[in-house]
Design a protein around this motif. Structure first.
Motif, PDB file in Angstrom:
ATOM      1  N   HIS A 141      83.418  22.868  71.068  1.00  0.00           N
ATOM      2  CA  HIS A 141      82.483  23.825  70.568  1.00  0.00           C
ATOM      3  C   HIS A 141      83.883  24.938  70.731  1.00  0.00           C
ATOM      4  CE1 HIS A 141      79.010  21.599  71.544  1.00  0.00           C
ATOM      5  NE2 HIS A 141      79.041  21.813  69.586  1.00  0.00           N
ATOM      6  N   PRO A 164      76.160  26.498  67.833  1.00  0.00           N
ATOM      7  CA  PRO A 164      77.491  25.878  68.398  1.00  0.00           C
ATOM      8  C   PRO A 164      78.335  25.901  66.832  1.00  0.00           C
ATOM      9  CG  PRO A 164      76.638  24.054  68.132  1.00  0.00           C
ATOM     10  CD  PRO A 164      75.496  25.064  68.083  1.00  0.00           C
ATOM     11  N   TYR A 176      76.967  32.724  65.430  1.00  0.00           N
ATOM     12  CA  TYR A 176      76.954  31.722  66.963  1.00  0.00           C
ATOM     13  C   TYR A 176      75.819  32.641  68.019  1.00  0.00           C
ATOM     14  CZ  TYR A 176      79.156  29.811  63.490  1.00  0.00           C
ATOM     15  OH  TYR A 176      79.764  29.121  62.011  1.00  0.00           O
ATOM     16  N   PHE A 210      82.213  25.406  66.373  1.00  0.00           N
ATOM     17  CA  PHE A 210      83.270  24.073  66.310  1.00  0.00           C
ATOM     18  C   PHE A 210      84.651  24.796  65.475  1.00  0.00           C
ATOM     19  CE2 PHE A 210      79.519  21.792  65.332  1.00  0.00           C
ATOM     20  CZ  PHE A 210      79.046  21.108  66.398  1.00  0.00           C
TER      21      PHE A 210
END
Length: 139
Positions: A6, A62, A97, A64
């Protein structure tokens, strides 16, 4: 990245910082004219100094590791005589996010103390003001 792949929580502060610097210096500078030397000090947004007084971040999903960029949208949600609150969303086409807010305080670097917003700073920030219920909010 953290151990799970992450974006690390501290990295989001860097994203917000980069967006804030771009907003307060490049965008604000373009708003008053292309040549700083032609703009009187009282009309040049943030040239006299500014500091961060507070951050608040809600991590919603999260993010990524990937190669596609994210966008950081920035707007103003509150204006006082000697501070302003900027709101942000870190997002892409499919997700938000992070939602965040930063309180900025105009600062006199020579006197080492807070100062009031100049007319130029207030005028610039008012152009990006949105405190509507439609604007994303933190808790």
């Amino acid at each position: 990245m953290d151990a799970y792949g992450h974006v690390n929580n501290v990295v989001y502060l860097r994203y917000l910082e980069e967006a804030r610097i771009d907003f307060m210096f490049r965008v604000a500078g373009e708003a008053v004219g292309s040549s700083e030397s032609e703009v009187p000090e009282e009309r040049a947004p943030f040239r006299a100094g500014c500091v961060v007084a507070r951050h608040e971040i809600d991590y919603l999903k999260p993010l990524f590791h990937r190669y596609e960029p994210v966008t950081v949208e920035t707007w103003v949600t509150k204006l006082n005589a000697a501070s302003a609150t900027l709101a942000y969303e870190v997002k892409d086409a499919g997700a938000v996010y992070v939602r965040a807010e930063t309180v900025i305080v105009p600062y006199d670097m020579e006197k080492e103390r807070p100062r009031r917003l100049t007319d130029g700073e207030r005028e610039f920030l008012e152009g990006y003001f949105d405190d509507s219920s439609a604007a994303p909010r933190l808790r």
